[in-house]
Write a protein that holds these residues in place. Structure first.
Motif, PDB file in Angstrom:
ATOM      1  N   CYS A 146      41.903  23.549  16.153  1.00 43.64           N
ATOM      2  CA  CYS A 146      43.000  22.866  14.695  1.00 43.64           C
ATOM      3  C   CYS A 146      42.701  21.800  13.502  1.00 43.64           C
ATOM      4  CB  CYS A 146      44.423  22.730  16.147  1.00 43.64           C
ATOM      5  SG  CYS A 146      45.605  24.157  15.092  1.00 43.64           S
ATOM      6  N   ILE A 147      43.008  20.704  14.221  1.00 40.00           N
ATOM      7  CA  ILE A 147      43.218  19.492  13.213  1.00 40.00           C
ATOM      8  C   ILE A 147      42.186  19.529  12.708  1.00 40.00           C
ATOM      9  CG2 ILE A 147      43.022  17.164  13.190  1.00 40.00           C
ATOM     10  CD1 ILE A 147      45.517  18.097  14.466  1.00 40.00           C
ATOM     11  N   ASP A 148      40.850  20.177  12.804  1.00 40.39           N
ATOM     12  CA  ASP A 148      40.069  19.985  11.727  1.00 40.39           C
ATOM     13  C   ASP A 148      40.206  21.221  10.483  1.00 40.39           C
ATOM     14  OD1 ASP A 148      38.422  17.598  13.176  1.00 40.39           O
ATOM     15  OD2 ASP A 148      37.376  20.145  14.408  1.00 40.39           O
ATOM     16  N   ILE A 149      40.843  22.480  11.193  1.00 38.94           N
ATOM     17  CA  ILE A 149      40.875  23.334  10.203  1.00 38.94           C
ATOM     18  C   ILE A 149      41.870  23.095   9.029  1.00 38.94           C
ATOM     19  CG2 ILE A 149      41.532  25.660   9.714  1.00 38.94           C
ATOM     20  CD1 ILE A 149      40.898  26.388  12.452  1.00 38.94           C
ATOM     21  N   LEU A 150      43.046  22.076   9.733  1.00 40.28           N
ATOM     22  CA  LEU A 150      44.140  21.252   9.136  1.00 40.28           C
ATOM     23  C   LEU A 150      43.056  20.327   7.514  1.00 40.28           C
ATOM     24  CD1 LEU A 150      46.916  20.630  11.311  1.00 40.28           C
ATOM     25  CD2 LEU A 150      46.773  22.592  10.201  1.00 40.28           C
ATOM     26  N   THR A 151      42.359  19.685   8.438  1.00 41.20           N
ATOM     27  CA  THR A 151      41.406  18.793   7.407  1.00 41.20           C
ATOM     28  C   THR A 151      41.101  19.812   6.385  1.00 41.20           C
ATOM     29  OG1 THR A 151      41.769  17.351   8.718  1.00 41.20           O
ATOM     30  CG2 THR A 151      39.944  16.665   7.163  1.00 41.20           C
ATOM     31  N   GLN A 152      40.426  20.655   5.882  1.00 39.93           N
ATOM     32  CA  GLN A 152      39.615  21.317   5.243  1.00 39.93           C
ATOM     33  C   GLN A 152      40.793  21.663   4.515  1.00 39.93           C
ATOM     34  OE1 GLN A 152      36.440  21.139   5.261  1.00 39.93           O
ATOM     35  NE2 GLN A 152      36.540  19.818   6.903  1.00 39.93           N
ATOM     36  N   ILE A 153      42.098  22.517   5.123  1.00 40.59           N
ATOM     37  CA  ILE A 153      42.964  23.207   3.555  1.00 40.59           C
ATOM     38  C   ILE A 153      43.756  21.947   3.000  1.00 40.59           C
ATOM     39  CG2 ILE A 153      45.057  23.746   4.327  1.00 40.59           C
ATOM     40  CD1 ILE A 153      44.578  25.538   6.667  1.00 40.59           C
ATOM     41  N   SER A 154      43.929  20.917   3.515  1.00 40.66           N
ATOM     42  CA  SER A 154      44.164  19.271   3.166  1.00 40.66           C
ATOM     43  C   SER A 154      43.204  19.146   1.871  1.00 40.66           C
ATOM     44  CB  SER A 154      45.113  18.623   3.526  1.00 40.66           C
ATOM     45  OG  SER A 154      45.503  18.345   4.566  1.00 40.66           O
ATOM     46  N   ALA A 155      41.901  19.420   1.737  1.00 41.18           N
ATOM     47  CA  ALA A 155      40.672  18.596   1.224  1.00 41.18           C
ATOM     48  C   ALA A 155      40.856  20.252  -0.025  1.00 41.18           C
ATOM     49  CB  ALA A 155      39.531  18.994   1.701  1.00 41.18           C
ATOM     50  N   LEU A 156      40.549  21.440   0.533  1.00 43.72           N
ATOM     51  CA  LEU A 156      41.254  22.773  -0.502  1.00 43.72           C
ATOM     52  C   LEU A 156      42.181  22.299  -1.260  1.00 43.72           C
ATOM     53  CD1 LEU A 156      39.880  25.185  -1.401  1.00 43.72           C
ATOM     54  CD2 LEU A 156      40.728  26.217   0.647  1.00 43.72           C
ATOM     55  N   LYS A 157      43.363  22.172  -1.116  1.00 44.22           N
ATOM     56  CA  LYS A 157      44.890  22.110  -1.531  1.00 44.22           C
ATOM     57  C   LYS A 157      44.301  20.613  -2.685  1.00 44.22           C
ATOM     58  CE  LYS A 157      49.203  21.696  -0.400  1.00 44.22           C
ATOM     59  NZ  LYS A 157      50.060  21.149   0.747  1.00 44.22           N
ATOM     60  N   SER A 158      43.433  20.301  -2.239  1.00 43.97           N
ATOM     61  CA  SER A 158      43.486  18.924  -3.321  1.00 43.97           C
ATOM     62  C   SER A 158      42.500  19.332  -4.301  1.00 43.97           C
ATOM     63  CB  SER A 158      42.836  17.442  -2.509  1.00 43.97           C
ATOM     64  OG  SER A 158      43.807  16.881  -1.172  1.00 43.97           O
ATOM     65  N   ALA A 159      41.346  19.893  -3.590  1.00 43.36           N
ATOM     66  CA  ALA A 159      40.537  20.667  -4.880  1.00 43.36           C
ATOM     67  C   ALA A 159      41.235  21.779  -5.890  1.00 43.36           C
ATOM     68  CB  ALA A 159      39.644  21.167  -4.514  1.00 43.36           C
ATOM     69  N   LEU A 160      42.367  22.558  -5.890  1.00 40.56           N
ATOM     70  CA  LEU A 160      42.866  23.266  -6.264  1.00 40.56           C
ATOM     71  C   LEU A 160      44.078  22.499  -7.419  1.00 40.56           C
ATOM     72  CD1 LEU A 160      44.049  25.776  -3.633  1.00 40.56           C
ATOM     73  CD2 LEU A 160      42.641  25.955  -5.939  1.00 40.56           C
ATOM     74  N   ASP A 161      44.382  21.139  -6.481  1.00 38.12           N
ATOM     75  CA  ASP A 161      45.064  20.554  -7.288  1.00 38.12           C
ATOM     76  C   ASP A 161      44.509  19.918  -8.974  1.00 38.12           C
ATOM     77  OD1 ASP A 161      47.232  20.288  -6.364  1.00 38.12           O
ATOM     78  OD2 ASP A 161      47.181  18.904  -5.225  1.00 38.12           O
ATOM     79  N   ALA A 162      43.177  19.669  -8.472  1.00 39.21           N
ATOM     80  CA  ALA A 162      42.236  18.680  -8.984  1.00 39.21           C
ATOM     81  C   ALA A 162      41.936  19.696 -10.453  1.00 39.21           C
ATOM     82  CB  ALA A 162      41.056  17.915  -8.850  1.00 39.21           C
ATOM     83  N   VAL A 163      41.616  21.093 -10.230  1.00 38.51           N
ATOM     84  CA  VAL A 163      41.255  21.853 -10.951  1.00 38.51           C
ATOM     85  C   VAL A 163      42.513  21.905 -12.582  1.00 38.51           C
ATOM     86  CG1 VAL A 163      41.249  24.551 -11.341  1.00 38.51           C
ATOM     87  CG2 VAL A 163      39.315  23.271  -9.919  1.00 38.51           C
ATOM     88  N   ALA A 164      43.451  23.116 -11.178  1.00 42.75           N
ATOM     89  CA  ALA A 164      44.543  22.711 -11.967  1.00 42.75           C
ATOM     90  C   ALA A 164      45.491  21.886 -12.925  1.00 42.75           C
ATOM     91  CB  ALA A 164      45.952  22.782 -11.063  1.00 42.75           C
ATOM     92  N   LEU A 165      45.123  20.088 -12.562  1.00 40.81           N
ATOM     93  CA  LEU A 165      45.376  19.172 -13.111  1.00 40.81           C
ATOM     94  C   LEU A 165      44.532  19.368 -14.687  1.00 40.81           C
ATOM     95  CD1 LEU A 165      46.282  16.405 -11.060  1.00 40.81           C
ATOM     96  CD2 LEU A 165      47.470  17.645 -11.847  1.00 40.81           C
ATOM     97  N   GLY A 166      42.949  19.501 -14.454  1.00 43.66           N
ATOM     98  CA  GLY A 166      42.327  20.192 -15.836  1.00 43.66           C
ATOM     99  C   GLY A 166      42.311  20.593 -16.663  1.00 43.66           C
ATOM    100  N   LEU A 167      42.741  21.916 -15.894  1.00 46.41           N
ATOM    101  CA  LEU A 167      42.950  23.226 -17.041  1.00 46.41           C
ATOM    102  C   LEU A 167      44.311  22.519 -17.676  1.00 46.41           C
ATOM    103  CD1 LEU A 167      42.689  25.961 -14.513  1.00 46.41           C
ATOM    104  CD2 LEU A 167      41.751  25.463 -16.602  1.00 46.41           C
ATOM    105  N   LEU A 168      45.604  21.676 -17.470  1.00 43.92           N
ATOM    106  CA  LEU A 168      46.926  21.859 -17.774  1.00 43.92           C
ATOM    107  C   LEU A 168      46.917  20.668 -19.242  1.00 43.92           C
ATOM    108  CD1 LEU A 168      49.753  22.297 -16.930  1.00 43.92           C
ATOM    109  CD2 LEU A 168      49.987  20.161 -16.129  1.00 43.92           C
TER     110      LEU A 168
END
Lengths: 104, 104, 104, 104
Positions: free
Chosen positions: B46-68
């Motif tokens: 579970c905890i390892d899956i949560l770590t990957q979800i947090s990493a994916l959210k951060s990657a999405l933020d980086a794309v969103a902030l670039g597009l913005l």
């Protein structure tokens, strides 16, 4: 990274009873990620892409919060009942995961 | 939903000059989403899956902030220079997108 | 850090027209912060304190999103109309502020 | 709202052992809130106010994550050891609090 996980019996992972529901939600999430890629490829309007990214982040949060609740309900409670240092280690792990989630 | 976008000349979308870079990053994001699905299917911890979800959210933020940033630099500045109500509409749109991003 | 601010005419800050409304909201936010301190001092239930912290974070987001919208509407649009590098600098600043907000 | 809290012995709240440290951090947070109010009153530059709001949100997150960890370590583990439905109720409460925190 997860010696604890490895020696744990996998059938005790909290989310397993709901595995199909999680897999369906993650299928949808993969579809959302592909959709965003296609929007950029099709040169869609920036703001519409941002809307989809926010929706994807919310979908990921929902999955993460579900997994975390399952984890607390099963792994952490089991560890607490076993006594000893196991519960402390599990809670430290869970707290770190929550911190990463809050900050991501 | 985006009449404004539709009548805008698509070649002016801010992110187009970096389109390949965005597509590469989104390819990786799709891979991350698939990886999380596989982790649940393989009944990973579970905890390892949560770590990957947090990493994916951060990657999405980086794309969103670039597009913005691209959007503000190109669309909003162009609209401001054209004068009239166009800039106000663009900024209202951008502010709403930022609010969704901050809250997601 | 804010040479731009210092040489800008202060009466052009976007939020000035709504200054009293912002000050009222920030008065309430100060009250919320004091309330949380009092809850800890009175040894209130953890979960209730967490609820108040989430509410305070949302109140801060609302103020930040308002200020940002005012800033884009006034400072960024003005800079874009003046032409030159001023708009680029303003947008870089705004994008950095948005990134900090999304990640906090 | 918190019948559970009311019948719990207050001396068991997880954060009590660190009460002074929390009160100091919350004193600083109150000071940060007052500082933001003063910045608006003094008509400081928008972007600098946003920076301070992001810093205040991060400080609140740090306090919330600390309280949550204390809560899991003490209240949730105690409830798990007592057995019965108590642990489930506590975990439902904690999960709801985490969800509010992730989304705020």
């Amino acid at each position: 990274m997860t010696d604890i996980a490895d020696h744990a019996d996998h059938t005790h992972h909290g989310y397993i009873t709901e595995k199909d529901r999680y897999l369906n939600r993650l299928k949808r999430i993969e579809g959302q990620a592909r959709g965003i890629s296609r929007m950029v490829d099709d040169e869609k309007y920036c703001i519409d892409i941002l809307t989809q990214i926010s929706a994807l982040k919310s979908a990921l949060d929902a999955v993460a919060l579900g997994l975390l609740d399952d984890h607390l309900t099963h792994c952490v409670v089991d560890a607490a009942r076993e006594g000893g240092a196991a519960a402390e280690i599990k809670i430290k792990e869970a707290s770190d995961a929550i911190a990463r989630l809050v900050r991501s």
